[in-house]
Design a protein around this motif. Structure first.
Motif, PDB file in Angstrom:
ATOM      1  N   GLN A 197       8.000   8.317  20.017  1.00 46.58           N
ATOM      2  CA  GLN A 197       9.307   8.741  20.514  1.00 46.58           C
ATOM      3  C   GLN A 197       9.224  10.010  21.364  1.00 46.58           C
ATOM      4  OE1 GLN A 197      13.258   8.171  18.380  1.00 46.58           O
ATOM      5  NE2 GLN A 197      12.781  10.292  17.833  1.00 46.58           N
ATOM      6  N   LYS A 198       8.161  10.757  21.236  1.00 45.29           N
ATOM      7  CA  LYS A 198       7.977  11.999  21.971  1.00 45.29           C
ATOM      8  C   LYS A 198       6.508  12.099  22.364  1.00 45.29           C
ATOM      9  CE  LYS A 198       9.049  16.948  21.623  1.00 45.29           C
ATOM     10  NZ  LYS A 198       9.533  18.019  20.719  1.00 45.29           N
ATOM     11  N   PRO A 199       6.198  12.631  23.557  1.00 48.52           N
ATOM     12  CA  PRO A 199       4.787  12.704  23.975  1.00 48.52           C
ATOM     13  C   PRO A 199       3.923  13.431  22.951  1.00 48.52           C
ATOM     14  CG  PRO A 199       6.234  13.203  25.823  1.00 48.52           C
ATOM     15  CD  PRO A 199       7.110  13.116  24.609  1.00 48.52           C
ATOM     16  N   LEU A 200       2.743  12.881  22.730  1.00 46.91           N
ATOM     17  CA  LEU A 200       1.802  13.459  21.770  1.00 46.91           C
ATOM     18  C   LEU A 200       0.876  14.438  22.479  1.00 46.91           C
ATOM     19  CD1 LEU A 200       0.877  10.145  19.910  1.00 46.91           C
ATOM     20  CD2 LEU A 200       2.563  11.847  19.210  1.00 46.91           C
ATOM     21  N   ASP A 201       0.334  15.357  21.701  1.00 42.28           N
ATOM     22  CA  ASP A 201      -0.569  16.356  22.256  1.00 42.28           C
ATOM     23  C   ASP A 201      -1.649  16.644  21.225  1.00 42.28           C
ATOM     24  OD1 ASP A 201      -1.803  18.248  23.765  1.00 42.28           O
ATOM     25  OD2 ASP A 201      -0.274  19.804  23.456  1.00 42.28           O
ATOM     26  N   TYR A 202      -2.835  16.230  21.570  1.00 43.43           N
ATOM     27  CA  TYR A 202      -3.942  16.432  20.647  1.00 43.43           C
ATOM     28  C   TYR A 202      -4.189  17.911  20.396  1.00 43.43           C
ATOM     29  CZ  TYR A 202      -8.789  16.645  19.040  1.00 43.43           C
ATOM     30  OH  TYR A 202      -9.930  16.931  18.328  1.00 43.43           O
TER      31      TYR A 202
ATOM     32  N   GLN B 138       0.844  -1.188   0.000  1.00 38.52           N
ATOM     33  CA  GLN B 138       0.000   0.000   0.000  1.00 38.52           C
ATOM     34  C   GLN B 138       0.884   1.244   0.000  1.00 38.52           C
ATOM     35  OE1 GLN B 138      -2.943  -2.166   3.223  1.00 38.52           O
ATOM     36  NE2 GLN B 138      -2.974   0.055   3.146  1.00 38.52           N
ATOM     37  N   LYS B 139       0.347   2.299  -0.572  1.00 34.87           N
ATOM     38  CA  LYS B 139       1.070   3.557  -0.597  1.00 34.87           C
ATOM     39  C   LYS B 139       0.751   4.424   0.609  1.00 34.87           C
ATOM     40  CE  LYS B 139       3.472   2.888  -4.216  1.00 34.87           C
ATOM     41  NZ  LYS B 139       4.947   2.721  -4.061  1.00 34.87           N
ATOM     42  N   MET B 140      -0.250   4.010   1.396  1.00 35.51           N
ATOM     43  CA  MET B 140      -0.591   4.785   2.594  1.00 35.51           C
ATOM     44  C   MET B 140      -1.197   3.849   3.640  1.00 35.51           C
ATOM     45  SD  MET B 140      -3.094   8.077   3.093  1.00 35.51           S
ATOM     46  CE  MET B 140      -2.009   9.156   2.146  1.00 35.51           C
ATOM     47  N   TYR B 141      -0.799   4.110   4.878  1.00 39.22           N
ATOM     48  CA  TYR B 141      -1.345   3.371   6.024  1.00 39.22           C
ATOM     49  C   TYR B 141      -1.855   4.395   7.028  1.00 39.22           C
ATOM     50  CZ  TYR B 141       1.231  -0.665   4.174  1.00 39.22           C
ATOM     51  OH  TYR B 141       1.714  -1.661   3.369  1.00 39.22           O
ATOM     52  N   GLN B 142      -2.895   4.027   7.765  1.00 39.18           N
ATOM     53  CA  GLN B 142      -3.475   4.923   8.762  1.00 39.18           C
ATOM     54  C   GLN B 142      -3.557   4.202  10.109  1.00 39.18           C
ATOM     55  OE1 GLN B 142      -7.216   6.560   7.509  1.00 39.18           O
ATOM     56  NE2 GLN B 142      -6.285   7.872   5.947  1.00 39.18           N
ATOM     57  N   PHE B 143      -3.114   4.940  11.158  1.00 38.79           N
ATOM     58  CA  PHE B 143      -3.171   4.432  12.524  1.00 38.79           C
ATOM     59  C   PHE B 143      -3.658   5.553  13.427  1.00 38.79           C
ATOM     60  CE2 PHE B 143       0.266   2.023  10.471  1.00 38.79           C
ATOM     61  CZ  PHE B 143      -0.180   0.733  10.676  1.00 38.79           C
ATOM     62  N   SER B 144      -4.136   5.202  14.621  1.00 31.29           N
ATOM     63  CA  SER B 144      -4.571   6.183  15.612  1.00 31.29           C
ATOM     64  C   SER B 144      -4.054   5.770  16.979  1.00 31.29           C
ATOM     65  CB  SER B 144      -6.094   6.294  15.642  1.00 31.29           C
ATOM     66  OG  SER B 144      -6.689   5.043  15.977  1.00 31.29           O
ATOM     67  N   ILE B 145      -3.841   6.787  17.823  1.00 25.93           N
ATOM     68  CA  ILE B 145      -3.314   6.535  19.163  1.00 25.93           C
ATOM     69  C   ILE B 145      -3.740   7.688  20.059  1.00 25.93           C
ATOM     70  CG2 ILE B 145      -1.110   7.665  18.661  1.00 25.93           C
ATOM     71  CD1 ILE B 145       0.195   5.551  20.493  1.00 25.93           C
ATOM     72  N   VAL B 146      -3.985   7.374  21.339  1.00 31.55           N
ATOM     73  CA  VAL B 146      -4.413   8.418  22.278  1.00 31.55           C
ATOM     74  C   VAL B 146      -3.231   9.302  22.619  1.00 31.55           C
ATOM     75  CG1 VAL B 146      -6.265   7.007  23.239  1.00 31.55           C
ATOM     76  CG2 VAL B 146      -3.978   6.870  24.228  1.00 31.55           C
ATOM     77  N   GLU B 147      -3.512  10.524  22.950  1.00 33.78           N
ATOM     78  CA  GLU B 147      -2.437  11.487  23.197  1.00 33.78           C
ATOM     79  C   GLU B 147      -1.671  11.178  24.482  1.00 33.78           C
ATOM     80  OE1 GLU B 147      -3.695  15.436  24.114  1.00 33.78           O
ATOM     81  OE2 GLU B 147      -5.624  14.775  24.923  1.00 33.78           O
ATOM     82  N   THR B 148      -2.264  10.415  25.386  1.00 34.06           N
ATOM     83  CA  THR B 148      -1.587  10.099  26.650  1.00 34.06           C
ATOM     84  C   THR B 148      -0.713   8.854  26.554  1.00 34.06           C
ATOM     85  OG1 THR B 148      -3.552   8.865  27.348  1.00 34.06           O
ATOM     86  CG2 THR B 148      -3.382  11.167  28.039  1.00 34.06           C
TER      87      THR B 148
ATOM     88  N   VAL C 183      -0.785   9.170  11.280  1.00 37.93           N
ATOM     89  CA  VAL C 183      -1.055   8.853  12.682  1.00 37.93           C
ATOM     90  C   VAL C 183      -2.025   9.888  13.220  1.00 37.93           C
ATOM     91  CG1 VAL C 183      -0.086   8.498  14.967  1.00 37.93           C
ATOM     92  CG2 VAL C 183       1.218   7.827  12.935  1.00 37.93           C
ATOM     93  N   SER C 184      -3.213   9.457  13.602  1.00 43.12           N
ATOM     94  CA  SER C 184      -4.220  10.351  14.171  1.00 43.12           C
ATOM     95  C   SER C 184      -4.123  10.301  15.693  1.00 43.12           C
ATOM     96  CB  SER C 184      -5.628   9.925  13.722  1.00 43.12           C
ATOM     97  OG  SER C 184      -5.737   9.994  12.318  1.00 43.12           O
ATOM     98  N   VAL C 185      -4.039  11.482  16.317  1.00 42.74           N
ATOM     99  CA  VAL C 185      -3.944  11.591  17.769  1.00 42.74           C
ATOM    100  C   VAL C 185      -5.345  11.765  18.330  1.00 42.74           C
ATOM    101  CG1 VAL C 185      -2.922  12.834  19.695  1.00 42.74           C
ATOM    102  CG2 VAL C 185      -1.656  12.599  17.547  1.00 42.74           C
ATOM    103  N   LEU C 186      -5.719  10.902  19.272  1.00 45.21           N
ATOM    104  CA  LEU C 186      -7.049  10.948  19.874  1.00 45.21           C
ATOM    105  C   LEU C 186      -7.012  11.750  21.160  1.00 45.21           C
ATOM    106  CD1 LEU C 186      -8.072   7.204  19.367  1.00 45.21           C
ATOM    107  CD2 LEU C 186      -8.463   9.144  17.831  1.00 45.21           C
ATOM    108  N   ASP C 187      -8.027  12.575  21.357  1.00 46.30           N
ATOM    109  CA  ASP C 187      -8.092  13.439  22.523  1.00 46.30           C
ATOM    110  C   ASP C 187      -8.579  12.659  23.736  1.00 46.30           C
ATOM    111  OD1 ASP C 187      -7.990  15.711  24.067  1.00 46.30           O
ATOM    112  OD2 ASP C 187     -10.076  16.260  23.624  1.00 46.30           O
ATOM    113  N   VAL C 188      -7.961  12.936  24.913  1.00 46.48           N
ATOM    114  CA  VAL C 188      -8.398  12.369  26.189  1.00 46.48           C
ATOM    115  C   VAL C 188      -8.408  13.499  27.214  1.00 46.48           C
ATOM    116  CG1 VAL C 188      -7.515  10.058  25.722  1.00 46.48           C
ATOM    117  CG2 VAL C 188      -6.038  11.724  26.824  1.00 46.48           C
ATOM    118  N   ASP C 189      -9.169  13.290  28.274  1.00 43.06           N
ATOM    119  CA  ASP C 189      -9.235  14.270  29.358  1.00 43.06           C
ATOM    120  C   ASP C 189      -7.969  14.138  30.191  1.00 43.06           C
ATOM    121  OD1 ASP C 189      -9.975  16.174  31.115  1.00 43.06           O
ATOM    122  OD2 ASP C 189     -11.594  15.023  32.056  1.00 43.06           O
ATOM    123  N   GLU C 190      -7.106  15.152  30.136  1.00 44.82           N
ATOM    124  CA  GLU C 190      -5.821  15.096  30.801  1.00 44.82           C
ATOM    125  C   GLU C 190      -5.840  15.943  32.066  1.00 44.82           C
ATOM    126  OE1 GLU C 190      -2.400  15.104  27.760  1.00 44.82           O
ATOM    127  OE2 GLU C 190      -3.997  16.259  26.812  1.00 44.82           O
ATOM    128  N   PRO C 191      -5.014  15.570  33.027  1.00 42.44           N
ATOM    129  CA  PRO C 191      -4.931  16.370  34.260  1.00 42.44           C
ATOM    130  C   PRO C 191      -4.201  17.683  33.991  1.00 42.44           C
ATOM    131  CG  PRO C 191      -3.322  14.599  34.321  1.00 42.44           C
ATOM    132  CD  PRO C 191      -4.157  14.364  33.098  1.00 42.44           C
TER     133      PRO C 191
END
Length: 794
Positions: free
Chosen positions: A320-325, A258-268, A360-368
């Motif tokens: 490799q580095k913390p994500l931030d939605y 494939q020429k493109m792949y899609q993944f998602s992960i929570v920001e935390t 890579v899609s970053v999913l939003d979560v309720d963070e402290p």
């Protein structure tokens, strides 16, 4: 002489005539010997051979043996022996003709060795020496070539050039290689000639094309034929199948399906979390399919990491580095696949790599809430008033909703509530009076939580340093005591003074030393400030007299640098001591000072512990000794009682034996001091010069009288007790032995005036009433004294 026909050359050899010395020339009766000379004889050499695989019905003529002494009259008998004689080969005894009776195979046996004899038929005497000859089996082309080392499996790399050697095959022919062409083999390809060739003489198989492709066909079956008679018409042939495997070379690049792949992960997701896997495919096999992956774009390199799973050859994408939605919702990563092992022949093609795009899609979560900035150090003066602001902490909700934040202090880290925090502003204030000397640092944990969701809480460690203020005066390091010799000279160093200060100014301590105002008129000692936070005390005059004054108290004023400057006064106690000629202290008036001046506090404690241990040991030894003495005294009493001799026989009384001096016992009862008349108990008025005989007669009567007045005896006892109490030189005794007069109730009548009151260690003095214990002491006292007198007499 035996004429021998031998098969030694090929069929059709020419007959040769020669002159040789025949065997048997030395035999008796030989005409040559009779003639006295040598005889030349002619030989006819013909070939002895048998054609193999003869299929005729009659025996096959082989040849003839003949002796030149044979005149044809039948007097000579020919015989043969050796290999096949009599079975395969038969001979005519008269003519010497040899025939083969069996079908021979040269591949099994190429020749036969036999021996020929010529004998006299009448006497059976050997006319000629036995001669050896060979019958050769003539080869015919009856064996086909055979491949004996099969099955053959060879290999060749794909895309090899034309003429590349694959392997060599070899066929064997059982026919005679030295005769004709029956064993001359040539090779040819029966099947597979489109891709492979074979050398007709050597059997080396080579590639016939340059486009062998393992991915198209990875194996070929090639049939090789071997023909004898050099390939001529009528030759025999054999064949074998050769399996040729086409091996792989790295001629195919990796390709992503494939020429493109899609993944998602929570920001935390924590750093190191795997997002997904992608894999490039490769048509090659083995190590040629080993991959390495890398991130090509700069953004992806910073945020993500790609590693290769060595088992599946997949690319594993991790955070490799913390994500931030709130900062970025989608990341685009370019992943490139390369072959790990590249064939140099195909490097120039530049196509042995492939790329794909990973979203890579970053999913939003309720963070402290997050603390900003992450400062963890605050400072406050120790004299700050309660409620003073120490600092402010700030935390924000990273979510887009931006909920309000509330603050609190984790009381497990501040149980004494030294600090408080404003729940809304995050301002940290003092809750109690601070003291740097008690606690210079405080470590507390601050909590930040969403106002409507306290489960979303963050923690931040905060270090609060208490800054010092000069609120403690300097003090002498110890209650100093010094000594000065009576013959001290002026300027002699007595003591070096140092101070301690609980404060810790940032620029360091600096103290000033001087004599207190009340010591300004002192003419005995001087104080010198050494300028290194110490001072020295020196003598100021010549000599001291401890009879006049043995102790001097020198008040010393110590001042720090402040601000504000604080001071304190300490006293140096100086003892005047007697010293020897070397200045060593001999004695001082204060014993405690001598000990303290010569011993450190640790040594004093050790000394006191040793003294205490010694006291305990002494007490223990005394206790054990007293117990042992009591035990020994009891034994001595028992022994003394055992030494008393009782006389139960009726006789002359005390004069019956001289074994014991009864006068020693009588002397214990000194009644000379008792005052009384005849009516006072019958003791008489004797004194020290009284008549002993009257006492001896009186005492038994007193004891035997039941109505006797005890007042006399009581007075005697009281006086003796008084004397014993006043005599401090007499040691106490734990046991004693007394002697009583014989009474009327004696079980055995006896003239003896002594008897024991009891057999035990304690005597019964109950008849004396309250005077019993004192009488025991008195008896023991007099028994001991009498023992001493007896020992001195002895």
């Amino acid at each position: 002489m035996l004429l021998l026909f031998c098969a030694i050359q090929e069929l059709g050899a020419w007959a040769m005539h020669t002159s040789v010395e025949g065997p048997g020339l030395g035999q008796p009766g030989n005409p040559a010997l009779l003639a006295g000379g040598r005889v030349k004889r002619g030989w006819v050499w013909n070939q002895f051979f048998v054609v193999e695989e003869y299929t005729g019905t009659e025996p096959l003529y082989v040849g003839k043996i003949h002796s030149d002494s044979d005149e044809g009259d039948g007097s000579i008998k020919y015989t043969i022996s050796g290999e096949g004689a009599g079975t395969i080969f038969l001979i005519d005894e008269i003519t010497g003709d040899i025939h083969a009776t069996e079908r021979l195979d040269r591949e099994q046996k190429t020749f036969y060795t036999l021996r020929a004899q010529a004998r006299d038929r009448q006497t059976d005497q050997l006319l000629e020496p036995e001669s050896e000859f060979i019958i050769k089996v003539q080869d015919i082309n009856d064996s086909e070539p055979r491949f004996l080392e099969g099955p053959y499996i060879g290999s060749v790399a794909e895309l090899s050039p034309i003429g590349t050697s694959v392997m060599q095959v070899m066929a064997s022919d059982a026919d005679d290689p030295t005769y004709g062409s029956s064993a001359r083999v040539v090779y040819s390809v029966l099947e597979g000639e489109q891709h492979f060739t074979v050398d007709s003489k050597t059997g080396v198989i080579r590639t016939a094309v340059a486009d062998l492709d393992r991915e198209t066909q990875d194996q070929y079956e090639v049939v090789i034929r071997a023909t004898d008679m050099a390939g001529q018409l009528g030759g025999l042939s054999g064949s074998t199948t050769v399996t040729i495997v086409v091996t792989d070379v790295n001629d195919n690049p990796p390709r992503f399906p494939q020429k493109m792949y899609q993944f998602s992960i929570v920001e935390t997701a924590p750093v190191g979390t795997a997002i997904g896997r992608v894999k490039a495919e490769d048509s090659d096999v083995g190590e040629n399919t080993d991959m390495t992956y890398q991130v090509k774009d700069e953004e992806g390199v910073e945020m993500f990491k790609v590693t290769t799973d060595s088992n599946t050859q997949e690319a594993v994408i991790t955070v490799q580095k913390p994500l931030d939605y709130e900062s970025k919702k989608v990341h685009t990563v370019v992943v490139e696949a390369l072959n790990k092992f590249v064939d140099p022949r195909f490097v120039d093609l530049g196509t042995f790599r492939d790329q794909t795009i990973v979203r890579v899609s970053v999913l939003d979560v309720d963070e402290p809430p997050e603390f900003r900035p992450p400062s963890n150090l605050m400072e406050v003066q120790e004299d700050a008033h309660v409620g003073s602001v120490v600092g402010v902490v700030t935390a924000l909700d990273p979510d887009t909703a931006n909920h309000p934040v509330r603050y609190a202090i984790d009381r497990s880290t501040d149980a004494e509530k030294i600090f408080d925090i404003d729940a809304n502003t995050g301002a940290i204030v003092t809750g109690k009076v601070l003291d740097r000397e008690t606690a210079g640092w405080h470590n507390i944990t601050v909590l930040a939580m969403e106002a409507d969701n306290h489960s979303q809480v963050s923690r931040a460690s905060l270090r609060i340093r208490i800054l010092d203020v000069n609120d403690n005066p300097p003090e002498l390091a110890t209650p100093y005591e010094a000594a000065v010799c009576e013959d001290a000279k002026p300027g002699q160093l007595i003591q070096t003074i140092s101070v301690v200060d609980r404060d810790e100014p940032q620029s360091g301590h600096h103290f000033y030393f001087t004599l207190a105002p009340e010591a300004t008129n002192n003419h005995h000692f001087s104080l010198l400030d050494i300028k290194d936070n110490t001072a020295a005390v020196h003598t100021q005059r010549m000599g001291f007299n401890r009879q006049e004054q043995d102790v001097y108290l020198l008040p010393i004023l110590v001042v720090d640098r402040g601000p504000p400057a604080l001071s304190s006064t300490g006293t140096l106690t100086i003892h005047v001591c007697g010293c020897d000629s070397n200045g060593a202290i001999q004695s001082c008036n204060s014993t405690a000072y001598v000990v303290s001046a010569t011993l450190s506090p640790g040594a004093l404690i050790a000394l006191l512990v040793c003294v205490l241990i010694l006291v305990v040991l002494v007490l223990l030894i005394l206790t054990l000794k007293r117990h042992h003495k009591s035990h020994l005294t009891s034994e001595d009493d028992e022994d003394m009682r055992d030494n008393v001799i009782k006389y139960n026989d009726e006789g002359g009384g005390e004069q019956d034996t001289e074994a014991y001096d009864m006068s020693a016992l009588r002397s214990l009862y000194d009644f000379s001091e008792i005052k009384g008349g005849d009516g006072g108990g019958g003791l008489g008025e004797g004194g020290p010069s009284g008549n002993p005989a009257s006492e001896l007669h009186a005492l038994p009567q007193w004891v035997q009288s039941p109505d006797l007045d005890f007042s006399v005896f009581r007075d005697y006892i009281c006086k003796k007790v008084e004397q014993a109490d006043e005599d401090l030189s007499v040691p106490p005794y734990d046991s004693f032995q007394t002697y009583a007069f014989e009474g009327s109730d004696s079980p055995v009548p006896s003239l003896s005036s002594i008897n024991t009151w009891s057999s035990g260690s304690e005597q019964d003095f109950s008849y004396l009433g309250g005077w019993g214990p004192r009488f025991r002491q008195l008896a023991a006292l007099y028994a001991g004294r009498r023992g001493e007198e007896d020992s001195e007499d002895s």
